[in-house]
Scaffold this active site. Structure first.
Site, mmCIF file in Angstrom:
data_model
loop_
_atom_site.group_PDB
_atom_site.id
_atom_site.type_symbol
_atom_site.label_atom_id
_atom_site.label_comp_id
_atom_site.label_asym_id
_atom_site.label_seq_id
_atom_site.Cartn_x
_atom_site.Cartn_y
_atom_site.Cartn_z
ATOM 1 N N CYS A 29 0.803 -1.226 0.000
ATOM 2 C CA CYS A 29 0.000 0.000 0.000
ATOM 3 C C CYS A 29 0.834 1.274 0.000
ATOM 4 O O CYS A 29 0.308 2.359 -0.235
ATOM 5 C CB CYS A 29 -0.968 0.004 1.176
ATOM 6 S SG CYS A 29 -2.144 -1.337 1.074
ATOM 7 N N HIS A 75 -3.248 7.336 2.295
ATOM 8 C CA HIS A 75 -3.650 6.025 1.775
ATOM 9 C C HIS A 75 -5.017 5.688 2.356
ATOM 10 O O HIS A 75 -5.280 5.929 3.540
ATOM 11 C CB HIS A 75 -2.615 4.971 2.177
ATOM 12 C CG HIS A 75 -3.085 3.570 1.953
ATOM 13 N ND1 HIS A 75 -3.619 3.162 0.749
ATOM 14 C CD2 HIS A 75 -3.133 2.488 2.774
ATOM 15 C CE1 HIS A 75 -3.966 1.886 0.843
ATOM 16 N NE2 HIS A 75 -3.689 1.465 2.056
ATOM 17 N N ASN A 111 -10.104 -0.075 -0.071
ATOM 18 C CA ASN A 111 -8.635 0.007 -0.091
ATOM 19 C C ASN A 111 -8.132 -0.526 -1.439
ATOM 20 O O ASN A 111 -8.230 -1.721 -1.711
ATOM 21 C CB ASN A 111 -8.079 -0.828 1.073
ATOM 22 C CG ASN A 111 -6.566 -0.776 1.166
ATOM 23 O OD1 ASN A 111 -5.890 -0.339 0.236
ATOM 24 N ND2 ASN A 111 -6.024 -1.244 2.278
#
Ligand code: ACO
Length: 322
Positions: A113, A249, A279
């Site tokens: 990520c 993020h 996500n």
């Protein structure tokens, strides 16, 4: 001094939308649980045959158009992804072919990520040292392919998508600084156990999917994002009041809210897309950035703070004047 300046951004989300209500039909969960624990309402899922490179190319075309340049001016491609089309060649080389760009360097970065921040860090160094003048950086992920759709603790959290940024050399700032870190000892808290050198066994299906100790990842993410934000502000001698927008993020609304609180930033100055996208790993920051630039919230000249945390563990941040 030469800065890397954001010339244009683009985003792409697959057509198919999977809502929390849809997930109620697939696993033992509820819309209420997912919203309360993560802030997620829906996510996009790549179509059959739609790969990471396809989504990356779609986002890249929009970024190139927004940057108002001829694609032939691009002299570097970096793709941040954990879900490449193939073991090799790199997804960046596949993107290069699909965009019709010749012989320029193209490679992938694998930092889960935090991948987009790692790609930004590398491209920034290329531009600052004269190794490139126009870099295309892409975050693109098809996490739907590494999810166990019978595991309610993970499948509700992720989605597919791509974001792209064109960076150009400029005398005007620019990326002021990037900060990247990793800590390999927490591998088992968040991983996909299957690999090539460790013996990929398709019979062991569960090894091919994300395995996560969610609450431990949560605690570590909040603490780490707090420290990386401080490191970035102190390193640049800026105060939180100077930051126009935090573009974090997008893993979980509770993580984003806690990180903003630690930083002392009101949520009105935080870009949130996790509710709509879930996500999307390395795609999440460039996607969120693109959404907020296109809807007019982020304006030229504003100071932006990017921050990310992901498997590895990896984490990173960037301070950027748009
Ligand atoms: N629906 C309903 N119940 C669920 C679900 C679900 N989808 N998933 C788990 N539960 C249950 C659990 O089984 C548990 O039940 P029990 O108490 O009877 O055992 C209960 O809900 C609570 O589970 P927790 O895991 O303690 O819930 P928590 O409040 O920690 O929230 C979550 C879970 C959302 C995963 C949270 O921990 C989180 O967001 N962690 C960070 C995850 C993350 O961001 N990962 C990505 C990092 S980035 C990257 O690199 C991929």
């Amino acid at each position: 001094m030469t800065f890397a300046r954001i010339a244009g951004t683009g985003g792409y989300l697959p057509e198919r939308v999977l809502t929390n209500k849809d997930l109620e039909q697939m696993v033992d969960t509820t819309d209420e649980w997912i919203r309360e624990r993560s802030g997620i309402k829906r996510r996009h899922i790549a179509a059959e045959g739609e790969n990471t490179s396809d989504m990356g190319v779609n986002a890249a075309k929009k970024a190139i158009e927004a940057a108002d340049l001829d694609a032939s001016e691009i002299d570097l491609i970096i793709v941040a992804t954990t879900t490449p089309d193939k073991v090799f060649p790199s997804t960046a080389c596949i993107v290069q072919r699909k965009l019709g760009l010749k012989t320029i360097p193209a490679f992938d970065v694998h930092a889960a990520c935090s991948g987009f921040i790692y790609a930004l860090d590398i491209a920034n160094r290329f531009i600052a040292t004269g190794g490139a003048r126009t870099a295309l950086i892409i975050g693109s992920e098809t996490y739907s392919r590494i999810l166990d759709w019978t595991d309610r603790s993970t499948c509700v959290l992720f989605g597919d998508g791509a974001g792209a940024v064109v960076l150009r050399a400029s005398n005007e700032a620019g990326v002021f600084s990037t900060h990247i870190h990793s800590e390999g000892e927490f591998e088992e808290l968040l991983h996909v156990p299957a690999g090539i050198s460790s013996g990929y066994d398709v019979v062991q299906q569960e090894a091919a999917f994300i395995q996560m100790k969610g609450s431990e990842v949560f605690r570590k993410a909040v603490a780490t994002l707090g420290s990386i934000a401080r490191e970035t502000l102190v390193g640049n001698n800026v105060e939180q009041d100077d930051i126009a927008w935090l573009v974090p993020h997008q893993a979980n609304l509770r993580i984003i809210t806690a990180a903003a609180k630690k930083l002392g930033l009101p949520m009105e100055r935080v870009i949130v897309t996790v509710d709509e996208h879930a996500n999307t790993s390395s795609a999440s920051i460039p996607l969120a950035l693109d959404v907020a630039i296109r809807d007019g919230r982020i304006k030229r000249g504003e100071l932006l703070l990017f921050e990310a945390f992901g498997a590895g563990f990896t984490w990173g941040s960037a301070l950027v004047r748009y």
